[in-house]
Design an enzyme around this catalytic site. Structure first.
Site, short mmCIF file in Angstrom:
data_model
loop_
_atom_site.label_atom_id
_atom_site.label_comp_id
_atom_site.label_asym_id
_atom_site.label_seq_id
_atom_site.Cartn_x
_atom_site.Cartn_y
_atom_site.Cartn_z
N SER A 114 60.69 12.36 -44.07
CA SER A 114 59.43 12.87 -43.51
C SER A 114 58.46 13.11 -44.65
CB SER A 114 59.68 14.20 -42.77
OG SER A 114 58.43 14.78 -42.41
N TYR B 267 62.61 22.85 -43.08
CA TYR B 267 62.73 21.44 -42.66
C TYR B 267 62.25 20.53 -43.79
CZ TYR B 267 61.24 17.12 -40.23
OH TYR B 267 61.02 15.81 -39.86
P1 NAP Z 1 63.79 13.43 -31.24
O1 NAP Z 1 62.95 12.63 -30.34
O2 NAP Z 1 63.87 14.90 -31.07
O3 NAP Z 1 65.29 12.80 -31.22
C1 NAP Z 1 66.28 13.38 -32.01
C2 NAP Z 1 67.54 12.54 -31.95
O4 NAP Z 1 68.51 13.14 -32.85
C3 NAP Z 1 68.19 12.51 -30.59
O5 NAP Z 1 68.77 11.24 -30.40
C4 NAP Z 1 69.29 13.57 -30.70
O6 NAP Z 1 70.38 13.36 -29.84
C5 NAP Z 1 69.72 13.38 -32.14
N1 NAP Z 1 70.43 14.54 -32.69
C6 NAP Z 1 70.01 15.82 -32.78
N2 NAP Z 1 70.98 16.58 -33.35
C7 NAP Z 1 72.01 15.76 -33.61
C8 NAP Z 1 73.30 15.96 -34.18
N3 NAP Z 1 73.72 17.16 -34.59
N4 NAP Z 1 74.13 14.89 -34.30
C9 NAP Z 1 73.74 13.66 -33.87
N5 NAP Z 1 72.52 13.42 -33.33
C10 NAP Z 1 71.68 14.46 -33.19
O7 NAP Z 1 63.36 13.21 -32.77
P2 NAP Z 1 62.41 12.11 -33.46
O8 NAP Z 1 61.03 12.62 -33.48
O9 NAP Z 1 62.70 10.77 -32.92
O10 NAP Z 1 62.93 12.21 -34.98
C11 NAP Z 1 63.82 11.27 -35.55
C12 NAP Z 1 63.81 11.49 -37.05
O11 NAP Z 1 62.48 11.29 -37.55
C13 NAP Z 1 64.22 12.90 -37.49
O12 NAP Z 1 65.00 12.83 -38.65
C14 NAP Z 1 62.88 13.55 -37.79
O13 NAP Z 1 63.02 14.60 -38.74
C15 NAP Z 1 62.11 12.38 -38.35
N6 NAP Z 1 60.66 12.57 -38.30
C16 NAP Z 1 60.02 12.68 -37.10
C17 NAP Z 1 58.66 12.86 -37.08
C18 NAP Z 1 57.88 12.98 -35.80
O14 NAP Z 1 56.69 13.34 -35.87
N7 NAP Z 1 58.46 12.71 -34.65
C19 NAP Z 1 57.94 12.94 -38.28
C20 NAP Z 1 58.63 12.83 -39.48
C21 NAP Z 1 59.99 12.63 -39.48
P3 NAP Z 1 70.54 14.18 -28.41
O15 NAP Z 1 69.55 13.59 -27.48
O16 NAP Z 1 71.93 13.95 -28.00
O17 NAP Z 1 70.22 15.61 -28.73
#
Ligand code: NAP
Length: 248
Positions: free
Chosen positions: A143, A157
């Site tokens: 991130s 975070y």
């Molecule tokens: P999201 O929509 O909240 O999805 C999170 C995913 O992680 C889900 O598939 C969830 O599975 C899984 N997960 C959560 N806890 C877990 C665990 N303990 N073990 C295995 N899987 C787990 O998140 P996202 O926005 O797509 O983010 C994905 C990545 O991008 C993250 O690393 C986040 O920090 C990074 N990121 C996101 C953004 C943004 O703006 N969205 C920006 C920068 C970085 P379940 O459905 O089973 O809970």
């Protein structure tokens, strides 16, 4: 080389876009998830119905025993992975640093940092030529928080993501000569459920105007960068941390 990809948190948000694109690119995809089995099963079914190969596998990546079991299952059901995408991540609820509790910080570091370390370690054991493996690629979804610091929102975070950036740089140097490239993509604001989970469903709309490109990114835009980094087109990228943040 086997085209088998493990996507942690591959069931929703950015991970789901990566899983879908990987399947179209010809990978057999292990869709890891933790809690929401329906989302993972539906995505796997959808990919399989469209002619791809996907398997949903439950594992809490903050638990090293479950991570070992995840990789065992991938190996036995799909084959030895050639690509690991460390994508699963959480933020915890938005608040000032002096208000966050230890449990939140532990779970964020446990999933984002320890989970990435555990999964990368299992991948290296399977992919490294030092262990008889055929090489491969590890891409971590970090991130831009790692460099912005996320003051007033989730400093812990940001710290969890800075740690995985350091891992990317060090591990790239350690295993680059063993056939494994290690890189990261650093998204800015991407429109997923993570913001609602952090307690601010409107976060994307609040921040979009200050992004140089004037909008949030899409999950597909991050998947494009991730799939490029693990492809042969990025064969000389190792230890790279690619910002994908609209210039923020
Ligand atoms: P999201 O929509 O909240 O999805 C999170 C995913 O992680 C889900 O598939 C969830 O599975 C899984 N997960 C959560 N806890 C877990 C665990 N303990 N073990 C295995 N899987 C787990 O998140 P996202 O926005 O797509 O983010 C994905 C990545 O991008 C993250 O690393 C986040 O920090 C990074 N990121 C996101 C953004 C943004 O703006 N969205 C920006 C920068 C970085 P379940 O459905 O089973 O809970």
């Amino acid at each position: 080389m086997n085209k088998v990809m493990v996507v942690t948190g591959g069931s929703r948000g950015i991970g789901a876009a990566i899983s879908r694109m990987a399947a179209v690119t010809g990978y057999a995809v292990a869709i890891n998830y933790h809690a929401r089995a329906d989302e993972a099963d539906n995505l796997a079914r959808d990919i399989n119905e469209q002619g791809g190969t996907a398997l949903a596998i439950k594992a809490d990546i903050s638990d090293s025993v479950q991570v070992k079991a995840l990789f065992e299952e991938v190996k036995s059901k799909l084959g030895v992975p050639s690509v690991l995408i460390n994508n699963a991540g959480i933020t915890g609820k938005i608040c000032r640093f002096d208000e966050v509790d230890a449990e939140t910080m532990n779970s964020v570091i446990g999933i984002n940092t320890m989970g990435t370390l555990y999964c990368s370690q299992e991948a290296v054991k399977l992919m490294s030529s030092k262990h008889g493996g055929s090489g491969g690629s590890i891409v971590t979804v970090s991130s831009i928080a790692a460099r912005l610091g996320s003051p007033g929102e989730y400093v812990w975070y940001a710290a969890s993501k800075a740690a995985v950036d350091a891992m990317t740089i060090g591990l790239a140097k350690e295993v680059g000569g063993e056939g494994i490239r290690v890189n990261a993509v650093s998204p800015g604001i991407i429109d997923t459920e993570i913001h609602a989970s952090g307690g601010e469903p409107g976060r994307v709309d609040r921040i979009a105007p200050v992004i140089p490109i004037k909008r949030a990114g899409t999950t597909q835009e991050i998947a494009n960068a991730v799939l490029w980094l693990c492809s042969d087109q990025a064969s000389y990228c190792n230890g790279a941390i690619l910002d994908c943040s609209g210039g923020r």
